[in-house]
Design a protein around this motif. Structure first.
Motif, PDB file in Angstrom:
ATOM      1  N   ILE A  56      81.845  64.242 -34.284  1.00 29.76           N
ATOM      2  CA  ILE A  56      82.152  63.625 -32.986  1.00 29.76           C
ATOM      3  C   ILE A  56      82.041  62.105 -32.994  1.00 29.76           C
ATOM      4  O   ILE A  56      82.268  61.476 -31.965  1.00 29.76           O
ATOM      5  N   ILE A 210      76.282  61.877 -23.732  1.00 34.34           N
ATOM      6  CA  ILE A 210      75.832  62.101 -25.103  1.00 34.34           C
ATOM      7  C   ILE A 210      74.977  60.910 -25.516  1.00 34.34           C
ATOM      8  O   ILE A 210      75.443  59.768 -25.549  1.00 34.34           O
ATOM      9  N   TYR A 253      73.390  65.509 -23.908  1.00 31.99           N
ATOM     10  CA  TYR A 253      73.444  66.036 -25.267  1.00 31.99           C
ATOM     11  C   TYR A 253      72.964  64.971 -26.246  1.00 31.99           C
ATOM     12  O   TYR A 253      72.847  63.796 -25.891  1.00 31.99           O
ATOM     13  N   ASP A 255      73.579  63.208 -30.151  1.00 30.21           N
ATOM     14  CA  ASP A 255      74.464  62.983 -31.297  1.00 30.21           C
ATOM     15  C   ASP A 255      73.605  62.597 -32.495  1.00 30.21           C
ATOM     16  O   ASP A 255      72.968  61.546 -32.497  1.00 30.21           O
ATOM     17  N   LEU A 284      74.685  67.819 -31.424  1.00 30.41           N
ATOM     18  CA  LEU A 284      76.033  67.662 -31.973  1.00 30.41           C
ATOM     19  C   LEU A 284      75.977  66.902 -33.288  1.00 30.41           C
ATOM     20  O   LEU A 284      75.155  65.989 -33.456  1.00 30.41           O
ATOM     21  N   ASN A 325      79.085  73.739 -30.516  1.00 29.85           N
ATOM     22  CA  ASN A 325      78.702  72.920 -29.360  1.00 29.85           C
ATOM     23  C   ASN A 325      79.756  71.873 -29.045  1.00 29.85           C
ATOM     24  O   ASN A 325      80.107  71.657 -27.872  1.00 29.85           O
ATOM     25  N   ALA A 326      80.275  71.219 -30.070  1.00 27.55           N
ATOM     26  CA  ALA A 326      81.320  70.216 -29.862  1.00 27.55           C
ATOM     27  C   ALA A 326      82.616  70.861 -29.391  1.00 27.55           C
ATOM     28  O   ALA A 326      83.309  70.321 -28.520  1.00 27.55           O
ATOM     29  N   LYS A 327      82.942  71.993 -29.961  1.00 26.52           N
ATOM     30  CA  LYS A 327      84.157  72.706 -29.560  1.00 26.52           C
ATOM     31  C   LYS A 327      84.123  73.013 -28.059  1.00 26.52           C
ATOM     32  O   LYS A 327      85.127  72.840 -27.344  1.00 26.52           O
ATOM     33  N   PHE A 330      83.960  69.472 -25.815  1.00 28.61           N
ATOM     34  CA  PHE A 330      85.230  68.726 -25.790  1.00 28.61           C
ATOM     35  C   PHE A 330      86.425  69.621 -25.501  1.00 28.61           C
ATOM     36  O   PHE A 330      87.573  69.156 -25.557  1.00 28.61           O
TER      37      PHE A 330
END
Length: 332
Positions: A56, A210, A253, A255, A284, A325-327, A330
């Motif tokens: 990400i 994030i 979240y 990163d 993420l 989680n990213a899927k 986003f």
């Protein structure tokens, strides 16, 4: 000349034919491997990597790295989808520390370059939208790229208060377009007021934020009292500000990108295992590294992936952090 020495026997001829045939198979196999290697042929990454990974957090022209080097780096790491985070325009103002923060203080390039690369390689790259928040055209510029399909606002890395009117306009824009805002927290430098940020999480509950970088990850530790220390090495006492935000608010979240994200795990791996399990739905993978090889011996992003795999209590949790989680966040 002795004919027995110069003329091949039947067994020698058979061995030679076997050698030639074997060599042909070896060459054919090598050719097939090259054709299956996306670094050589541009074939789909799924032919090489069994498990997809979403990164990400990457940048174009990061510290002078070329586009070709970036593409090769991401492929070598096994990344199947990368989100490119643009810089804002070069500005000589307090919000960029009079130019120090231009290019995200890393020579990163802006919206046009990120958008162009994502359009050229749509299966591998997505793009964000960004602008210096206190320039008059900030909202117009960000919205322009949101309309083109930007999936995130950021990386927001500017010397402004996190609850300033300018930043709140950006949060409102993120809410209107249903995209996250990725923020670089660095005490005394970028995004001031982490201790007050819970008020923004409460005011904008529909916006997903994030958290990233030094001050964000340093504050997993309840005993992190000196905010000037950006890369603490000590053992972690649970219950720090970052831990509290992730626990108490659904719309924040973390990163894992850059040295700060990696350091949050390696400084105390026993704590990291518990932290990862506790916040498994909020973490993420981002690389945010300037490397050009993508190999674990000298690549920060590859080391973060390895650490996530090492410390995740289960395979399911590992896959959440590296992909699911990213899927979901986003909407990919």
């Amino acid at each position: 000349m002795n004919l027995k020495e110069s003329e091949p026997t039947a067994s020698a001829s058979l061995s030679r034919r076997k050698f030639i045939a074997g060599t042909g198979l070896l060459l054919a196999g090598a050719t097939l491997k090259l054709q299956a290697n996306p670094l050589v042929s541009g074939a789909p990454l799924s032919t090489l990597f069994a498990e997809p990974i979403i990164d990400i957090h990457q940048h174009t022209d990061y510290m002078g790295r070329t586009t070709d080097q970036l593409i090769a780096h991401q492929r070598a790491m096994g990344i199947t989808k990368t989100i490119l985070l643009p810089s804002g325009r070069p500005v000589n103002s307090a919000s960029t520390h009079f130019g120090v923060g231009n290019g995200l203080q890393a020579k990163a390039t802006g919206n046009t370059i990120c958008y162009g690369l994502a359009k050229k390689y749509p299966k591998e790259f997505l793009f964000g939208a960004n602008e210096v928040p206190d320039v008059p055209e900030a909202i117009e510029e960000i919205e322009r790229y949101l309309k083109l399909g930007a999936c995130v606002i950021g990386e927001s890395k500017f010397g402004v208060e996190c609850d300033s009117p300018e930043m709140q306009k950006i949060y409102e824009l993120a809410q209107a377009y249903n995209v996250p805002v990725l923020m670089h927290w660095q005490y005394g430098m970028y995004n001031y007021g982490l201790e007050r940020f819970h008020k923004m999480l409460e005011k904008y509950p529909k916006v997903n934020f994030i958290g990233h970088s030094q001050t964000w990850w340093a504050n997993i530790d309840k005993n992190h009292l000196d905010q000037k220390v950006l890369y603490p090495k000590t053992k972690v006492t649970p219950g720090g500000l970052t831990d509290q935000l992730l626990s108490n608010y659904e719309n924040i979240y973390g990163d894992f990108g850059a040295g700060s994200g990696l350091g949050s795990m390696t400084r105390d791996e026993d704590h990291a295992r518990i932290f990862i399990e506790k916040h498994q739905d909020k973490l993420l993978f981002g690389s945010d590294c300037t490397d050009i090889t993508g190999h674990i011996d000298n690549c920060l992003g590859a080391k973060i992936i390895a650490e996530v795999r090492k410390l995740s209590p289960t395979k399911k949790i590992e896959r959440k952090i590296l992909y699911h989680n990213a899927k979901k966040l986003f909407r990919l």
